[in-house]
Design a protein around this motif. Structure first.
Motif, PDB file in Angstrom:
ATOM      1  N   LEU A 101      37.120  48.695  47.512  1.00 19.93           N
ATOM      2  CA  LEU A 101      38.148  49.188  46.605  1.00 19.93           C
ATOM      3  C   LEU A 101      38.678  50.552  47.041  1.00 19.93           C
ATOM      4  O   LEU A 101      39.874  50.836  46.927  1.00 19.93           O
ATOM      5  CB  LEU A 101      37.591  49.280  45.185  1.00 19.93           C
ATOM      6  CG  LEU A 101      37.640  47.996  44.347  1.00 19.93           C
ATOM      7  CD1 LEU A 101      36.851  48.167  43.057  1.00 19.93           C
ATOM      8  CD2 LEU A 101      39.074  47.600  44.044  1.00 19.93           C
ATOM      9  N   ALA A 102      37.782  51.405  47.529  1.00 18.02           N
ATOM     10  CA  ALA A 102      38.207  52.737  47.975  1.00 18.02           C
ATOM     11  C   ALA A 102      39.223  52.642  49.107  1.00 18.02           C
ATOM     12  O   ALA A 102      40.114  53.480  49.235  1.00 18.02           O
ATOM     13  CB  ALA A 102      36.995  53.552  48.412  1.00 18.02           C
ATOM     14  N   LYS A 103      39.106  51.604  49.925  1.00 15.38           N
ATOM     15  CA  LYS A 103      40.036  51.411  51.041  1.00 15.38           C
ATOM     16  C   LYS A 103      41.324  50.720  50.606  1.00 15.38           C
ATOM     17  O   LYS A 103      42.406  51.034  51.100  1.00 15.38           O
ATOM     18  CB  LYS A 103      39.371  50.583  52.145  1.00 15.38           C
ATOM     19  CG  LYS A 103      38.200  51.277  52.838  1.00 15.38           C
ATOM     20  CD  LYS A 103      37.585  50.357  53.879  1.00 15.38           C
ATOM     21  CE  LYS A 103      36.395  51.010  54.574  1.00 15.38           C
ATOM     22  NZ  LYS A 103      35.758  50.085  55.554  1.00 15.38           N
ATOM     23  N   LYS A 104      41.219  49.772  49.685  1.00 19.03           N
ATOM     24  CA  LYS A 104      42.361  48.918  49.364  1.00 19.03           C
ATOM     25  C   LYS A 104      43.116  49.312  48.101  1.00 19.03           C
ATOM     26  O   LYS A 104      44.266  48.914  47.921  1.00 19.03           O
ATOM     27  CB  LYS A 104      41.904  47.457  49.241  1.00 19.03           C
ATOM     28  CG  LYS A 104      41.496  46.836  50.566  1.00 19.03           C
ATOM     29  CD  LYS A 104      41.413  45.325  50.450  1.00 19.03           C
ATOM     30  CE  LYS A 104      41.281  44.672  51.826  1.00 19.03           C
ATOM     31  NZ  LYS A 104      41.309  43.196  51.738  1.00 19.03           N
ATOM     32  N   SER A 105      42.480  50.034  47.195  1.00 20.32           N
ATOM     33  CA  SER A 105      43.162  50.366  45.941  1.00 20.32           C
ATOM     34  C   SER A 105      44.307  51.347  46.198  1.00 20.32           C
ATOM     35  O   SER A 105      44.235  52.154  47.126  1.00 20.32           O
ATOM     36  CB  SER A 105      42.159  50.977  44.954  1.00 20.32           C
ATOM     37  OG  SER A 105      41.687  52.222  45.431  1.00 20.32           O
ATOM     38  N   PRO A 106      45.368  51.298  45.382  1.00 23.82           N
ATOM     39  CA  PRO A 106      45.573  50.344  44.298  1.00 23.82           C
ATOM     40  C   PRO A 106      45.910  48.952  44.827  1.00 23.82           C
ATOM     41  O   PRO A 106      46.691  48.817  45.762  1.00 23.82           O
ATOM     42  CB  PRO A 106      46.750  50.935  43.522  1.00 23.82           C
ATOM     43  CG  PRO A 106      47.517  51.718  44.543  1.00 23.82           C
ATOM     44  CD  PRO A 106      46.493  52.270  45.491  1.00 23.82           C
ATOM     45  N   CYS A 107      45.293  47.941  44.212  1.00 17.63           N
ATOM     46  CA  CYS A 107      45.462  46.582  44.715  1.00 17.63           C
ATOM     47  C   CYS A 107      45.360  45.598  43.558  1.00 17.63           C
ATOM     48  O   CYS A 107      45.246  45.992  42.391  1.00 17.63           O
ATOM     49  CB  CYS A 107      44.404  46.285  45.783  1.00 17.63           C
ATOM     50  SG  CYS A 107      42.700  46.345  45.147  1.00 17.63           S
ATOM     51  N   ASN A 108      45.388  44.311  43.882  1.00 10.32           N
ATOM     52  CA  ASN A 108      45.220  43.254  42.888  1.00 10.32           C
ATOM     53  C   ASN A 108      43.785  42.760  42.932  1.00 10.32           C
ATOM     54  O   ASN A 108      43.310  42.293  43.974  1.00 10.32           O
ATOM     55  CB  ASN A 108      46.187  42.100  43.164  1.00 10.32           C
ATOM     56  CG  ASN A 108      47.636  42.497  42.965  1.00 10.32           C
ATOM     57  OD1 ASN A 108      47.969  43.250  42.058  1.00 10.32           O
ATOM     58  ND2 ASN A 108      48.516  42.014  43.824  1.00 10.32           N
ATOM     59  N   PHE A 109      43.085  42.864  41.801  1.00 12.70           N
ATOM     60  CA  PHE A 109      41.655  42.580  41.729  1.00 12.70           C
ATOM     61  C   PHE A 109      41.421  41.581  40.598  1.00 12.70           C
ATOM     62  O   PHE A 109      41.688  41.867  39.432  1.00 12.70           O
ATOM     63  CB  PHE A 109      40.905  43.893  41.475  1.00 12.70           C
ATOM     64  CG  PHE A 109      39.402  43.801  41.534  1.00 12.70           C
ATOM     65  CD1 PHE A 109      38.749  42.704  42.059  1.00 12.70           C
ATOM     66  CD2 PHE A 109      38.623  44.857  41.067  1.00 12.70           C
ATOM     67  CE1 PHE A 109      37.362  42.644  42.119  1.00 12.70           C
ATOM     68  CE2 PHE A 109      37.242  44.818  41.123  1.00 12.70           C
ATOM     69  CZ  PHE A 109      36.609  43.705  41.648  1.00 12.70           C
ATOM     70  N   LEU A 110      40.921  40.403  40.947  1.00 10.03           N
ATOM     71  CA  LEU A 110      40.611  39.360  39.967  1.00 10.03           C
ATOM     72  C   LEU A 110      39.102  39.290  39.768  1.00 10.03           C
ATOM     73  O   LEU A 110      38.353  39.192  40.746  1.00 10.03           O
ATOM     74  CB  LEU A 110      41.133  38.004  40.450  1.00 10.03           C
ATOM     75  CG  LEU A 110      40.816  36.788  39.567  1.00 10.03           C
ATOM     76  CD1 LEU A 110      41.515  36.898  38.213  1.00 10.03           C
ATOM     77  CD2 LEU A 110      41.208  35.497  40.271  1.00 10.03           C
ATOM     78  N   VAL A 111      38.678  39.326  38.512  1.00  5.67           N
ATOM     79  CA  VAL A 111      37.248  39.312  38.206  1.00  5.67           C
ATOM     80  C   VAL A 111      36.941  38.153  37.269  1.00  5.67           C
ATOM     81  O   VAL A 111      37.487  38.073  36.161  1.00  5.67           O
ATOM     82  CB  VAL A 111      36.789  40.634  37.554  1.00  5.67           C
ATOM     83  CG1 VAL A 111      35.271  40.618  37.332  1.00  5.67           C
ATOM     84  CG2 VAL A 111      37.185  41.828  38.408  1.00  5.67           C
ATOM     85  N   LEU A 124      37.988  52.046  39.031  1.00  2.00           N
ATOM     86  CA  LEU A 124      37.907  52.150  40.484  1.00  2.00           C
ATOM     87  C   LEU A 124      39.164  51.605  41.163  1.00  2.00           C
ATOM     88  O   LEU A 124      39.460  51.952  42.302  1.00  2.00           O
ATOM     89  CB  LEU A 124      36.670  51.416  41.004  1.00  2.00           C
ATOM     90  CG  LEU A 124      35.313  52.047  40.652  1.00  2.00           C
ATOM     91  CD1 LEU A 124      34.169  51.163  41.134  1.00  2.00           C
ATOM     92  CD2 LEU A 124      35.183  53.445  41.248  1.00  2.00           C
ATOM     93  N   ASN A 125      39.885  50.744  40.454  1.00  2.00           N
ATOM     94  CA  ASN A 125      41.155  50.217  40.981  1.00  2.00           C
ATOM     95  C   ASN A 125      42.329  50.892  40.290  1.00  2.00           C
ATOM     96  O   ASN A 125      43.347  50.262  39.987  1.00  2.00           O
ATOM     97  CB  ASN A 125      41.222  48.696  40.783  1.00  2.00           C
ATOM     98  CG  ASN A 125      42.408  48.079  41.505  1.00  2.00           C
ATOM     99  OD1 ASN A 125      42.861  48.583  42.549  1.00  2.00           O
ATOM    100  ND2 ASN A 125      42.924  46.988  40.968  1.00  2.00           N
ATOM    101  N   HIS A 126      42.216  52.189  40.052  1.00  3.21           N
ATOM    102  CA  HIS A 126      43.259  52.947  39.364  1.00  3.21           C
ATOM    103  C   HIS A 126      44.615  52.787  40.064  1.00  3.21           C
ATOM    104  O   HIS A 126      44.725  52.933  41.276  1.00  3.21           O
ATOM    105  CB  HIS A 126      42.901  54.435  39.328  1.00  3.21           C
ATOM    106  CG  HIS A 126      43.985  55.297  38.761  1.00  3.21           C
ATOM    107  ND1 HIS A 126      44.313  55.284  37.424  1.00  3.21           N
ATOM    108  CD2 HIS A 126      44.841  56.171  39.352  1.00  3.21           C
ATOM    109  CE1 HIS A 126      45.307  56.120  37.215  1.00  3.21           C
ATOM    110  NE2 HIS A 126      45.648  56.667  38.369  1.00  3.21           N
ATOM    111  N   GLY A 127      45.617  52.451  39.265  1.00  4.31           N
ATOM    112  CA  GLY A 127      46.961  52.248  39.807  1.00  4.31           C
ATOM    113  C   GLY A 127      47.234  50.828  40.225  1.00  4.31           C
ATOM    114  O   GLY A 127      48.388  50.457  40.478  1.00  4.31           O
ATOM    115  N   GLY A 128      46.178  50.001  40.332  1.00  3.48           N
ATOM    116  CA  GLY A 128      46.341  48.602  40.686  1.00  3.48           C
ATOM    117  C   GLY A 128      46.280  47.721  39.457  1.00  3.48           C
ATOM    118  O   GLY A 128      46.274  48.204  38.320  1.00  3.48           O
ATOM    119  N   ARG A 129      46.207  46.423  39.672  1.00  4.55           N
ATOM    120  CA  ARG A 129      46.111  45.478  38.562  1.00  4.55           C
ATOM    121  C   ARG A 129      44.767  44.766  38.625  1.00  4.55           C
ATOM    122  O   ARG A 129      44.445  44.116  39.619  1.00  4.55           O
ATOM    123  CB  ARG A 129      47.235  44.451  38.605  1.00  4.55           C
ATOM    124  CG  ARG A 129      47.265  43.557  37.363  1.00  4.55           C
ATOM    125  CD  ARG A 129      48.476  42.643  37.341  1.00  4.55           C
ATOM    126  NE  ARG A 129      48.623  41.992  36.029  1.00  4.55           N
ATOM    127  CZ  ARG A 129      49.578  41.126  35.722  1.00  4.55           C
ATOM    128  NH1 ARG A 129      50.494  40.811  36.635  1.00  4.55           N
ATOM    129  NH2 ARG A 129      49.637  40.583  34.517  1.00  4.55           N
TER     130      ARG A 129
END
Length: 297
Positions: A101-111, A124-129
């Motif tokens: 996440l530190a490398k890719k955020s902000p990004c799209n993260f499905l949980v 941790l995905n601040h600014g992403g979805r």
């Protein structure tokens, strides 16, 4: 994803350390980006601006070097520092996903799953979805009352853990190894009733930490694991990082190896496995590759 027991206090401190470290990285990256942009745009004025920011008392203007804590991160820090309930994943397991996440955020993260760690993943995905899929409607409402900013959806599963062996055989058929959009798949393992946003979003990360899978009549994670792998393969381009938790259990162990592929596995830390699934649609060669390429000799 929901904890069954309280974690020791030192685990809470370590989780806070992960959040704080991510925030510091976020601030540093933002400050460097802002400073470099301004210097490139107006290099001649940089020296003059630095002097003009000095106050009469010898201080400096904080406007360029200071940033407010994002509300999501502020809420997460307060929650985890005051709560006696901590995520089920260990700090070492969390760190695997946090580094990506530190490398890719902000990004799209499905949980897959909604729990006490959801606020952490969103921060941790601040600014992403970040979207959470949960089987228990009452639990969704409880979490929404506490954390209304989290985006979650109710999903249903028609499988059971006791059917896993049969579903493994089904998954080896040509209808399940053919790459395509899961919602249109004829494979019994594919999840076809998810919210449309799940199918229409290009996911950078997918975490499979649900549904429930620790007793015979539980839904199990067979379909979630399969669908996560198919979403990665069916993406137009790029790789998808997929994480599967509880691989100490039979279903998570066997289905992650079978449908996310041992050759795509990057790391295992405790009960967490990290896979990087390539796009099979990016070029014709990828589309023709085996569902699970052999391990390098």
């Amino acid at each position: 994803m929901r904890p069954k027991a309280h974690k020791p206090f030192n685990s809470k401190l370590l989780i806070l350390a992960v959040l704080v470290a991510f925030f510091l990285l976020f601030v540093l990256r933002s400050n460097l980006s802002t400073l470099n942009t301004e210097q490139e745009a107006n290099p001649a004025s940089t020296s003059q601006e630095s002097h003009s920011q000095k106050s009469e008392k010898g201080g400096t203007d904080c406007s360029l070097s200071c940033q407010k804590i994002p509300p999501s991160l502020s809420q997460a820090l307060i929650h985890y520092s005051t709560s006696t309930i901590t995520p089920q994943q260990t700090v070492k397991e969390i760190s695997v996903s946090a580094k990506v996440l530190a490398k890719k955020s902000p990004c799209n993260f499905l949980v897959f799953g909604l729990g006490h760690d959801s606020l952490m993943w969103s921060a941790l995905n601040h600014g992403g979805r970040t979207i959470f899929l949960e089987e228990d409607e009452a639990w969704i409402e409880q979490i929404r009352r506490r954390f209304p900013t989290l985006e979650s959806y109710h999903v249903t599963y028609d499988s059971k853990v006791k059917e896993a062996e049969n579903l493994m055989e089904v998954g080896r058929g040509v209808e399940c190894t053919a790459v395509g959009d899961p919602r249109y798949s004829v494979c019994q393992l594919a999840l076809k009733g998810l919210p449309s946003v799940v199918y229409e979003t290009k996911w950078d990360l997918i975490m499979v930490d649900a549904p429930t899978g620790y007793y015979e009549d539980a839904p199990g994670r067979m379909s979630a694991i399969y669908t996560a792998g198919m979403m990665g393969r069916n993406k137009e381009s790029g790789e998808t990082d997929v994480f599967v938790h509880d691989v100490n259990r039979d279903v998570e162990d066997k289905f992650s190896i079978a449908f996310l592929c041992e050759s795509f596995m990057k790391k295992q830390e405790g009960r967490l496995r990290h896979f990087t699934i390539p796009s099979y649609r990016e070029d014709s060669q990828n589309f023709q590759r085996p569902f699970c390429p052999p391990l390098p000799s």
